[in-house]
Design an enzyme around this catalytic site. Structure first.
Site, PDB file in Angstrom:
ATOM      1  N   ASP A  94       0.621  -1.009   0.247  1.00  0.00           N
ATOM      2  CA  ASP A  94       0.126   0.234  -0.086  1.00  0.00           C
ATOM      3  C   ASP A  94       1.258   1.541  -0.139  1.00  0.00           C
ATOM      4  O   ASP A  94       1.985   1.251   0.657  1.00  0.00           O
ATOM      5  CB  ASP A  94      -1.364  -0.262   1.266  1.00  0.00           C
ATOM      6  CG  ASP A  94      -1.834   1.103   1.247  1.00  0.00           C
ATOM      7  OD1 ASP A  94      -2.589   1.552   0.422  1.00  0.00           O
ATOM      8  OD2 ASP A  94      -2.643   1.022   2.606  1.00  0.00           O
ATOM      9  N   ASP A 116       2.578   5.354  -5.748  1.00  0.00           N
ATOM     10  CA  ASP A 116       1.954   5.956  -5.082  1.00  0.00           C
ATOM     11  C   ASP A 116       2.825   7.413  -5.694  1.00  0.00           C
ATOM     12  O   ASP A 116       3.545   7.984  -4.399  1.00  0.00           O
ATOM     13  CB  ASP A 116       1.912   6.376  -3.725  1.00  0.00           C
ATOM     14  CG  ASP A 116       0.634   7.549  -3.877  1.00  0.00           C
ATOM     15  OD1 ASP A 116       0.265   8.137  -4.211  1.00  0.00           O
ATOM     16  OD2 ASP A 116      -0.196   7.434  -2.162  1.00  0.00           O
ATOM     17  N   GLU A 146      -1.769   6.392  -8.548  1.00  0.00           N
ATOM     18  CA  GLU A 146      -2.413   6.405  -8.397  1.00  0.00           C
ATOM     19  C   GLU A 146      -2.352   8.006  -9.113  1.00  0.00           C
ATOM     20  O   GLU A 146      -1.707   9.155  -9.297  1.00  0.00           O
ATOM     21  CB  GLU A 146      -2.728   7.495  -7.212  1.00  0.00           C
ATOM     22  CG  GLU A 146      -3.818   8.024  -6.317  1.00  0.00           C
ATOM     23  CD  GLU A 146      -3.520   7.642  -4.670  1.00  0.00           C
ATOM     24  OE1 GLU A 146      -3.367   6.955  -3.853  1.00  0.00           O
ATOM     25  OE2 GLU A 146      -3.994   8.597  -4.053  1.00  0.00           O
ATOM     26  N   HIS A 190      -7.794   9.286   4.230  1.00  0.00           N
ATOM     27  CA  HIS A 190      -7.607   8.523   5.398  1.00  0.00           C
ATOM     28  C   HIS A 190      -7.900   9.047   6.487  1.00  0.00           C
ATOM     29  O   HIS A 190      -7.468   9.796   6.745  1.00  0.00           O
ATOM     30  CB  HIS A 190      -5.727   8.936   4.753  1.00  0.00           C
ATOM     31  CG  HIS A 190      -5.288   7.532   3.742  1.00  0.00           C
ATOM     32  ND1 HIS A 190      -4.485   8.497   2.933  1.00  0.00           N
ATOM     33  CD2 HIS A 190      -5.584   6.696   2.795  1.00  0.00           C
ATOM     34  CE1 HIS A 190      -4.286   7.900   1.325  1.00  0.00           C
ATOM     35  NE2 HIS A 190      -4.944   6.777   2.255  1.00  0.00           N
ATOM     36  N   GLY A 227      -8.544   5.145   1.508  1.00  0.00           N
ATOM     37  CA  GLY A 227      -9.681   6.005   2.694  1.00  0.00           C
ATOM     38  C   GLY A 227     -11.310   5.745   2.667  1.00  0.00           C
ATOM     39  O   GLY A 227     -12.071   6.509   3.041  1.00  0.00           O
ATOM     40  N   ALA A 228     -11.420   4.205   2.769  1.00  0.00           N
ATOM     41  CA  ALA A 228     -12.863   3.954   2.637  1.00  0.00           C
ATOM     42  C   ALA A 228     -13.405   3.021   3.978  1.00  0.00           C
ATOM     43  O   ALA A 228     -14.183   2.828   3.893  1.00  0.00           O
ATOM     44  CB  ALA A 228     -13.169   2.960   1.265  1.00  0.00           C
ATOM     45  N   ASP A 271      -8.233  -0.227   6.183  1.00  0.00           N
ATOM     46  CA  ASP A 271      -7.479   0.185   7.931  1.00  0.00           C
ATOM     47  C   ASP A 271      -8.473   0.561   8.901  1.00  0.00           C
ATOM     48  O   ASP A 271      -8.566   0.287  10.035  1.00  0.00           O
ATOM     49  CB  ASP A 271      -6.468   1.145   7.355  1.00  0.00           C
ATOM     50  CG  ASP A 271      -4.859   0.434   7.977  1.00  0.00           C
ATOM     51  OD1 ASP A 271      -4.934   0.162   9.021  1.00  0.00           O
ATOM     52  OD2 ASP A 271      -4.259   1.472   7.763  1.00  0.00           O
ATOM     53  N   SER A 272      -8.707   1.810   8.847  1.00  0.00           N
ATOM     54  CA  SER A 272      -8.827   2.292  10.152  1.00  0.00           C
ATOM     55  C   SER A 272     -10.508   1.894  10.867  1.00  0.00           C
ATOM     56  O   SER A 272      -9.945   1.614  12.329  1.00  0.00           O
ATOM     57  CB  SER A 272      -9.241   3.775   9.603  1.00  0.00           C
ATOM     58  OG  SER A 272      -8.248   5.165   9.481  1.00  0.00           O
TER      59      SER A 272
END
Ligand code: 13P
Length: 324
Positions: A94, A116, A146, A190, A227-228, A271-272
């Site tokens: 990532d 990235d 990206e 994010h 960032g989902a 992730d979060s």
């Protein structure tokens, strides 16, 4: 001497994305950096029969150690089989930030890497992305690039227009780099503080108009949403209840992600939500059991909660359940 991901029993993302595009769902890309997270991801994805992308950031790679990660991924493949159902598993870097890092991952068993270059000028982004693609494709490793920059946690959502992906650039970028998938910026960000909203206020909707324009320009091409996380309120409340302080944490509503998953978005990064679920349960346990000091006692409920959360995502948000 490098090791191929194929020897570890992993797959790249090509076939996964093709099926996700045709079937109108998205592959979960769950970040991990420790044993319990990895066990939970595998258990949830086996139990829901979902393909999965195990995602490792540069920081996670440093934290867990590159060699450990290779064997953890190999262990994950065997663990899935032991649980009774074989699912396609990719190991993905990532936010790779250099050619050297991407190369090191390709050489060390990753089946997919992201380079990235989104913060770079367009031509430089193309240059570094193409270099990674040229190397990775020799080993049948897939590459994510990206275009557009995701908002940072401090930025005012309403003033971030220039950060969105510019649809005018996507065809040239994909053509000249040869990437296998493209991460875009349509309003996600994010972390746990994605939007600044007052209590009771709705978060601004994702820019589906930009996504649709990109789909029109790149028919059938896999799009990635970073960032989902939804920053599930239940976990934020638990964390705050048991000694934490996550005031104002807000994520992307799940119905918007559901909608995105039915489009050309083939990979959704989460992730979060995993961090929050884990921390909530650890905090709750330690608060209620101040005499316990065996890590297994507080890691087990955290791991169980992760399994529940990932299953929910696969079934109700990404639509990837029963697609393996
Ligand atoms: P979240 O912080 O929303 O989970 O995003 C994770 C991500 O995009 C990793 O690349």
């Amino acid at each position: 001497m490098g090791i191929s991901y194929k020897e570890l029993g992993l797959v790249n993302t090509r076939e996964m994305f093709k099926k996700a595009m045709e079937g109108k769902y998205a592959i979960p890309a769950y970040n991990f950096n420790n044993l319990e997270q990895l066990q939970a991801i595998i258990q949830a994805c086996v139990e829901t029969r979902s393909p999965v992308i195990l995602q490792v950031s540069k920081g996670a790679r440093q934290y867990a150690n590159a060699t450990m990660l290779r064997y953890m991924a190999m262990g994950a493949v065997e663990y899935a089989k032991e649980l009774g159902y074989e699912i396609p598993i990719a190991l993905h870097l990532d936010h790779g930030d250099s050619f050297e890092l991407c190369k090191a991952c390709v050489d060390n068993g990753f089946s997919s890497v992201m380079i990235d270059g989104s913060h770079l000028p367009f031509e430089e982004n193309i240059e570094i992305t193409r270099k990674v693609v040229e190397y990775a494709h020799q080993f049948d490793v897939t590459v994510e690039g990206e275009l557009g920059v995701l908002a940072g946690i401090e930025e005012d959502v309403k003033a971030e227009k220039s950060h969105y992906t510019n649809p005018d650039e996507v065809e040239e970028f994909v053509e000249r780099t040869g990437v296998d998938s493209l991460a875009i910026s349509i309003g996600t960000s994010h972390g746990a503080y994605k939007f600044k909203v007052k209590p009771g206020e709705q978060v601004p909707p994702l820019r589906f108009d930009i996504l649709e324009e990109i789909e029109r320009r790149l028919p059938g091409f896999p799009i990635v949403l970073h960032g989902a996380s939804s920053v599930i309120p239940e976990y934020v409340e638990l964390i705050n209840k048991y000694g934490g302080n996550l005031e104002g944490a807000v994520g992307v509503p799940e119905d918007q992600l559901r909608k995105a998953a039915t489009s050309a978005v083939c990979k959704i990064n989460i992730d979060s939500d995993g961090r929050l679920a884990f921390t909530a349960k650890v905090r709750e346990f330690l608060w209620n059991n101040p005499k316990e000091f065996d890590p297994r006692k507080y890691l087990k409920p955290a791991r169980e909660e992760l399994v529940k959360m990932y299953k929910h995502k696969n079934i109700n948000v990404l639509g990837s359940a029963n697609k393996a």
